[in-house]
Motif scaffolding. Structure first.
Motif, PDB file in Angstrom:
ATOM      1  N   GLU A 388      -5.102   5.762   3.576  1.00 23.65           N
ATOM      2  CA  GLU A 388      -5.214   5.868   5.030  1.00 23.65           C
ATOM      3  C   GLU A 388      -4.346   4.788   5.661  1.00 23.65           C
ATOM      4  OE1 GLU A 388      -8.724   6.372   8.413  1.00 23.65           O
ATOM      5  OE2 GLU A 388      -9.246   5.816   6.351  1.00 23.65           O
ATOM      6  N   PHE A 389      -3.278   5.222   6.308  1.00 22.37           N
ATOM      7  CA  PHE A 389      -2.289   4.297   6.878  1.00 22.37           C
ATOM      8  C   PHE A 389      -2.699   3.967   8.315  1.00 22.37           C
ATOM      9  CE2 PHE A 389       1.941   3.611   8.923  1.00 22.37           C
ATOM     10  CZ  PHE A 389       2.297   2.462   8.226  1.00 22.37           C
ATOM     11  N   ILE A 390      -3.110   2.718   8.534  1.00 20.41           N
ATOM     12  CA  ILE A 390      -3.583   2.280   9.843  1.00 20.41           C
ATOM     13  C   ILE A 390      -2.953   0.934  10.192  1.00 20.41           C
ATOM     14  CG2 ILE A 390      -5.590   1.633  11.237  1.00 20.41           C
ATOM     15  CD1 ILE A 390      -7.305   3.396   9.419  1.00 20.41           C
ATOM     16  N   ASN A 391      -2.384   0.854  11.411  1.00 18.85           N
ATOM     17  CA  ASN A 391      -1.805  -0.403  11.906  1.00 18.85           C
ATOM     18  C   ASN A 391      -0.782  -0.997  10.943  1.00 18.85           C
ATOM     19  OD1 ASN A 391      -3.403  -0.269  14.241  1.00 18.85           O
ATOM     20  ND2 ASN A 391      -5.112  -1.307  13.213  1.00 18.85           N
ATOM     21  N   GLY A 392       0.042  -0.124  10.374  1.00 19.51           N
ATOM     22  CA  GLY A 392       1.163  -0.594   9.570  1.00 19.51           C
ATOM     23  C   GLY A 392       0.834  -1.013   8.159  1.00 19.51           C
ATOM     24  N   THR A 393      -0.386  -0.678   7.696  1.00 18.23           N
ATOM     25  CA  THR A 393      -0.724  -1.059   6.326  1.00 18.23           C
ATOM     26  C   THR A 393      -1.805  -0.123   5.772  1.00 18.23           C
ATOM     27  OG1 THR A 393      -1.310  -2.917   4.883  1.00 18.23           O
ATOM     28  CG2 THR A 393      -2.545  -2.708   6.957  1.00 18.23           C
ATOM     29  N   MET A 439       3.182  14.110  -2.232  1.00 22.00           N
ATOM     30  CA  MET A 439       3.376  12.724  -1.821  1.00 22.00           C
ATOM     31  C   MET A 439       2.041  12.032  -1.555  1.00 22.00           C
ATOM     32  SD  MET A 439       6.237  11.085  -1.756  1.00 22.00           S
ATOM     33  CE  MET A 439       5.629   9.717  -0.762  1.00 22.00           C
ATOM     34  N   GLU A 440       1.015  12.822  -1.181  1.00 19.11           N
ATOM     35  CA  GLU A 440      -0.238  12.195  -0.770  1.00 19.11           C
ATOM     36  C   GLU A 440      -1.009  11.588  -1.936  1.00 19.11           C
ATOM     37  OE1 GLU A 440      -3.290  16.029  -0.662  1.00 19.11           O
ATOM     38  OE2 GLU A 440      -2.528  15.204   1.196  1.00 19.11           O
ATOM     39  N   LYS A 441      -0.608  11.890  -3.158  1.00 18.35           N
ATOM     40  CA  LYS A 441      -1.192  11.228  -4.316  1.00 18.35           C
ATOM     41  C   LYS A 441      -0.389   9.945  -4.545  1.00 18.35           C
ATOM     42  CE  LYS A 441      -2.314  11.971  -9.190  1.00 18.35           C
ATOM     43  NZ  LYS A 441      -2.027  12.797 -10.376  1.00 18.35           N
ATOM     44  N   ARG A 442      -0.837   8.877  -3.921  1.00 17.73           N
ATOM     45  CA  ARG A 442      -0.042   7.648  -3.862  1.00 17.73           C
ATOM     46  C   ARG A 442      -0.523   6.612  -4.875  1.00 17.73           C
ATOM     47  NH1 ARG A 442       2.940   7.677   0.950  1.00 17.73           N
ATOM     48  NH2 ARG A 442       2.378   9.410   2.327  1.00 17.73           N
ATOM     49  N   TYR A 443       0.429   5.925  -5.484  1.00 22.35           N
ATOM     50  CA  TYR A 443       0.127   4.888  -6.474  1.00 22.35           C
ATOM     51  C   TYR A 443       0.598   3.496  -6.031  1.00 22.35           C
ATOM     52  CZ  TYR A 443      -0.933   8.331 -10.155  1.00 22.35           C
ATOM     53  OH  TYR A 443      -1.495   9.333 -10.911  1.00 22.35           O
ATOM     54  N   GLY A 444       1.464   3.436  -5.037  1.00 22.54           N
ATOM     55  CA  GLY A 444       2.245   2.235  -4.812  1.00 22.54           C
ATOM     56  C   GLY A 444       1.526   1.059  -4.179  1.00 22.54           C
ATOM     57  N   PHE A 445       2.167  -0.095  -4.315  1.00 24.93           N
ATOM     58  CA  PHE A 445       1.824  -1.290  -3.547  1.00 24.93           C
ATOM     59  C   PHE A 445       2.528  -1.233  -2.195  1.00 24.93           C
ATOM     60  CE2 PHE A 445       2.052  -2.815  -8.062  1.00 24.93           C
ATOM     61  CZ  PHE A 445       0.692  -2.986  -8.249  1.00 24.93           C
ATOM     62  N   ARG A 460       9.208   1.738   4.833  1.00 18.32           N
ATOM     63  CA  ARG A 460       8.358   1.078   3.849  1.00 18.32           C
ATOM     64  C   ARG A 460       7.403   0.094   4.517  1.00 18.32           C
ATOM     65  NH1 ARG A 460      11.845   4.680   1.347  1.00 18.32           N
ATOM     66  NH2 ARG A 460      12.573   3.939  -0.679  1.00 18.32           N
ATOM     67  N   PHE A 461       6.161   0.018   4.004  1.00 20.09           N
ATOM     68  CA  PHE A 461       5.151  -0.890   4.533  1.00 20.09           C
ATOM     69  C   PHE A 461       4.347  -1.487   3.377  1.00 20.09           C
ATOM     70  CE2 PHE A 461       5.997   2.427   7.606  1.00 20.09           C
ATOM     71  CZ  PHE A 461       6.144   1.737   8.802  1.00 20.09           C
ATOM     72  N   ARG A 462       4.054  -2.760   3.460  1.00 21.69           N
ATOM     73  CA  ARG A 462       3.272  -3.436   2.435  1.00 21.69           C
ATOM     74  C   ARG A 462       1.788  -3.077   2.568  1.00 21.69           C
ATOM     75  NH1 ARG A 462       7.057  -6.350   4.711  1.00 21.69           N
ATOM     76  NH2 ARG A 462       8.559  -7.596   3.515  1.00 21.69           N
ATOM     77  N   LYS A 463       1.162  -2.655   1.471  1.00 21.98           N
ATOM     78  CA  LYS A 463      -0.277  -2.414   1.454  1.00 21.98           C
ATOM     79  C   LYS A 463      -1.006  -3.726   1.119  1.00 21.98           C
ATOM     80  CE  LYS A 463       0.509   2.233  -0.467  1.00 21.98           C
ATOM     81  NZ  LYS A 463       0.152   3.190  -1.556  1.00 21.98           N
ATOM     82  N   LYS A 464      -2.304  -3.715   1.246  1.00 25.73           N
ATOM     83  CA  LYS A 464      -3.097  -4.885   0.868  1.00 25.73           C
ATOM     84  C   LYS A 464      -2.859  -5.238  -0.600  1.00 25.73           C
ATOM     85  CE  LYS A 464      -7.836  -6.715   0.856  1.00 25.73           C
ATOM     86  NZ  LYS A 464      -9.261  -6.437   1.178  1.00 25.73           N
ATOM     87  N   SER A 465      -2.718  -4.205  -1.443  1.00 28.07           N
ATOM     88  CA  SER A 465      -2.506  -4.435  -2.880  1.00 28.07           C
ATOM     89  C   SER A 465      -1.185  -5.141  -3.159  1.00 28.07           C
ATOM     90  CB  SER A 465      -2.559  -3.115  -3.645  1.00 28.07           C
ATOM     91  OG  SER A 465      -1.578  -2.206  -3.157  1.00 28.07           O
ATOM     92  N   PHE A 466      -0.224  -5.021  -2.250  1.00 26.81           N
ATOM     93  CA  PHE A 466       1.057  -5.720  -2.389  1.00 26.81           C
ATOM     94  C   PHE A 466       0.816  -7.218  -2.538  1.00 26.81           C
ATOM     95  CE2 PHE A 466       4.662  -8.041  -0.712  1.00 26.81           C
ATOM     96  CZ  PHE A 466       5.794  -7.325  -1.068  1.00 26.81           C
ATOM     97  N   TYR A 467       0.007  -7.766  -1.639  1.00 27.90           N
ATOM     98  CA  TYR A 467      -0.251  -9.218  -1.637  1.00 27.90           C
ATOM     99  C   TYR A 467      -1.156  -9.609  -2.798  1.00 27.90           C
ATOM    100  CZ  TYR A 467       1.779  -8.676   2.973  1.00 27.90           C
ATOM    101  OH  TYR A 467       2.635  -8.374   4.003  1.00 27.90           O
ATOM    102  N   TRP A 468      -2.052  -8.711  -3.168  1.00 28.11           N
ATOM    103  CA  TRP A 468      -2.913  -8.986  -4.335  1.00 28.11           C
ATOM    104  C   TRP A 468      -2.073  -9.080  -5.610  1.00 28.11           C
ATOM    105  CZ3 TRP A 468      -3.615  -5.886  -8.677  1.00 28.11           C
ATOM    106  CH2 TRP A 468      -4.599  -6.326  -9.574  1.00 28.11           C
TER     107      TRP A 468
END
Length: 478
Positions: A388-393, A439-445, A460-468
């Motif tokens: 769920e993409f909300i507020n850029g992440t 595409m909706e089956k997403r794996y990425g950071f 491209r947008f960084r997910k929370k998992s990117f920083y983890w």
């Protein structure tokens, strides 16, 4: 307690050209078998078309456009702290039909730039030579890996890229998930072969074990020849097999179930790696060939070539286990990466029904290492989910939890004594699903703005998992 990994451990991510690059007909690239796979869903299978049809969505054609955004993406990988990046070189970008004698220089120039960009950030390239995309012209000409002619085509391709990058690439994987060819889906997906004219991708009702096992033999010979030649080009090259590994559990303690799990382990997991690691067909192969009316046509030197061209490391994908039963009537079934099985009552599953079993990864690593005692890389592992993409992440705590548990299992395996040297999370950036084209089956950071219909900005947008994951790499562990 921070669970440290070895200082030399290679943290990174993994992609495949056909699911990531796009630019399917740019700068001289020819059609790959993946370029003729339409989009699909879990409920609606992909179609194989004989040519590119108008007004049809082919996900690989644009994918997420790494071809034009490689600098941006590699900078993001570097920001996460990647030590290595696993990617494949698109065969038909270098040899558009697979039949040419000379390579397409424009295609090579693209990978020159990609590898230079990786080197700029001290990211070790991990190159898959063949990852689910043989040139389609070879399918038309001689049905791809059904024919021994494919060995020479593959050798031209592999020799070209090994010579080109002999000073830049150390780690090579000869075939992605080579044991996918043990299953009906692998005929076209892995080997580019047409078994029938239905055009239905993964048509399990139409199959030819003879075709698949003969093609596997051709790939074993090709892999061994590449290893042998590669060592001559640069004796520091390291080569790996790549297996989609499923730890097999018996559904009950019925001896029939336990023995079936052992047989599934032998044929599903170890048939291919026994050839590539040990250099010879396993003892149980002849019984299987006989029971299934399979005759492997070999040339006199084939077994000697296979013996000489063994790999240096074992690499694997691990997503879910498989539970088997000798009495499966009436039992609920589940599916996963390449194979499915009986629903395991002790395991939870993802949105796509893939069971989640971190302990199975530790079990698998121990099982593999006890057999071969060579270094192991986990080059694919991750959670496919609807983000769920909300507020850029994306607040993807579910992905963090999944990866945390699997990385913990890897740490435990290292404590057990397993020589595990690398981890590259699958789909470190959102990309196209190989099985369904979604595409909706997403794996990425990294979130990519694109939907199942191919619409979106591709930003491209960084997910929370990117920083983890950035923190995991920074601390060299959990």
């Amino acid at each position: 307690m921070i669970k440290k990994f070895p200082d030399s451990f290679l943290w990174g991510g993994a992609t495949a050209a056909n699911q990531y690059e796009g630019a399917y007909n740019v700068d001289g690239k020819g059609l790959a078998t993946s370029d003729l796979l339409t989009a699909g869903t879990v409920d609606c299978p992909r179609r194989i078309t004989k040519k590119v049809e108008n007004n049809v969505n082919y996900p690989s054609h644009e994918a997420v456009d790494f071809y034009h955004r490689y600098k941006e993406d590699i900078a993001l990988f570097a920001e996460m702290g990647f030590k290595t990046f696993r990617f494949s070189i698109a065969w038909s970008r270098i040899f558009p039909t697979g039949l040419e004698e000379k390579p397409n220089e424009e295609g090579l120039k693209f990978y020159d730039k990609v590898i230079a960009e990786l080197k700029k950030y001290n990211i070790e390239p991990l190159v898959t030579i063949s990852h689910y995309e043989p040139p389609y012209e070879c399918t038309k000409e001689f049905n791809s890996w059904e024919s021994r002619r494919m060995i020479d085509s593959y050798m031209r391709f592999a020799t070209t890229i090994m010579e080109r990058y002999k000073n830049d690439v150390r780690y090579w994987i000869t075939f992605n998930e080579i044991n996918a060819l043990m299953r009906p889906i692998g005929a076209y997906l892995e080997a580019g072969m047409l078994v029938d004219d239905t055009g239905v991708f993964n048509n399990t009702e139409v199959d030819s074990r003879q075709l698949r096992f003969q093609a596997l033999h051709h790939q074993f010979v090709a892999s061994a020849r590449v290893v042998e030649l590669g060592k001559e080009i640069n004796n520091k090259f390291q080569f790996g097999c790549m297996i989609t590994y499923h730890c097999n559990y018996p559904y009950t303690c019925d001896p029939q179930d336990v023995f079936l799990a052992q047989q599934e382990d032998q044929m599903g997991n170890f048939y291919c790696s026994d050839v590539q690691v040990r250099g010879e067909y396993p003892y149980y192969a002849k019984r299987y060939w006989k029971d299934n009316n399979i005759t492997i046509n070999m040339e006199p030197e084939d077994l000697k070539i296979i013996k000489r061209g063994t790999v240096d490391f074992y690499s694997m994908s691990y997503y879910q286990p498989t539970t088997v039963s000798s009495k499966d009537e009436g039992l609920e079934t589940v599916y996963g990466n390449i194979v499915g099985g009986i629903k395991n009552p002790y395991l939870e599953a993802s949105e796509w029904g893939w069971e989640i079993d971190p302990l199975g990864l530790r079990y698998s690593l121990n099982n593999i290492y006890s057999r071969y005692q060579i270094p192991i890389m986990v080059v694919e592992n991750g959670l496919g989910a609807k983000d769920e993409f909300i507020n850029g992440t994306v607040q993807d705590d579910y992905r963090i939890s999944y990866l945390n548990d699997h990385i913990n299992a890897m740490w435990e395996a290292i404590q057990d004594g397993v020589d595990l040297i690398a981890f590259t999370s699958w789909g470190c950036i959102d990309l196209v699903s190989a099985s369904t084209g979604e595409m909706e089956k997403r794996y990425g950071f990294i979130y990519v703005d694109k939907d199942n219909e191919g619409k979106g900005t591709l930003d491209r947008f960084r997910k929370k998992s990117f920083y983890w994951y950035q923190d995991v790499i920074k601390n060299n562990g959990l």
